[in-house]
Scaffold this active site. Structure first.
Site, short mmCIF file in Angstrom:
data_model
loop_
_atom_site.label_atom_id
_atom_site.label_comp_id
_atom_site.label_asym_id
_atom_site.label_seq_id
_atom_site.Cartn_x
_atom_site.Cartn_y
_atom_site.Cartn_z
CG HIS A 53 -7.07 2.38 2.73
ND1 HIS A 53 -6.82 2.33 1.46
CD2 HIS A 53 -7.80 0.99 2.69
CE1 HIS A 53 -7.03 1.32 0.70
NE2 HIS A 53 -7.57 0.40 1.41
CD GLU A 55 -4.39 6.84 2.60
OE1 GLU A 55 -3.40 6.95 1.46
OE2 GLU A 55 -4.85 5.73 3.12
CB CYS A 83 -6.00 3.76 -3.03
SG CYS A 83 -7.25 4.04 -1.96
CB CYS A 86 -7.15 7.11 0.57
SG CYS A 86 -7.43 5.72 1.26
#
Length: 149
Positions: A53, A55, A83, A86
């Protein structure tokens, strides 16, 4: 342009890079003061890895740049609400503030689905949302519209 807008604009540029590679268009930068110390965009499809991801990539690069895992005083600017994974990473890295553009009604862990930072963990980042929300929402909407075609 404010400092926050400058950093979110860079996150949007990264999100556009993700989209150009067939990734969900999410971009993220981690800052220390007025400097970007980590940045990333979604790489799950290309890397074939659920952990890639935006992040997590930005946090990893910030840790490398600052030579440590504690990112006290650092801020995260991301184009989509983080999410749970993260958001948890932001807690564990001790990110001071998370600024995100668009809400994520399906998986958002700061406002939309759950307020993860309000669950009494040992660290609670400040949250700001809605900065450049329209630009991020348009980018996401166009990506998914093209994906359905």
């Amino acid at each position: 342009m404010t400092r926050d807008e400058q950093f979110m604009r860079r996150a949007l540029e990264l999100a556009e890079m993700a989209a150009s590679e067939g990734e969900v268009p999410v971009g993220c930068v981690v800052t220390w003061g007025n400097e970007i110390v980590g940045e990333g965009y979604n790489r799950r499809e290309g890397d074939k890895n659920a952990l890639r991801h935006a992040e997590l990539i930005a946090i990893e690069r910030a840790c490398e740049a600052l030579d440590g895992w504690r990112l006290h005083g650092c801020e995260m600017f991301v184009t989509l609400e983080p999410c749970p994974m993260c958001a948890g990473a932001a807690i564990n890295a001790r990110i001071s503030r998370v600024v995100f553009a668009a809400l994520d009604p399906k998986a958002g862990a700061l406002i939309s689905r759950v307020m993860l930072f309000d669950h009494g963990f040992n660290h609670k980042p400040e949250v700001m949302y809605g900065l450049m929300e329209r630009e991020s929402a348009i980018l996401l909407g166009e990506f998914f519209l093209n994906l359905r075609k």
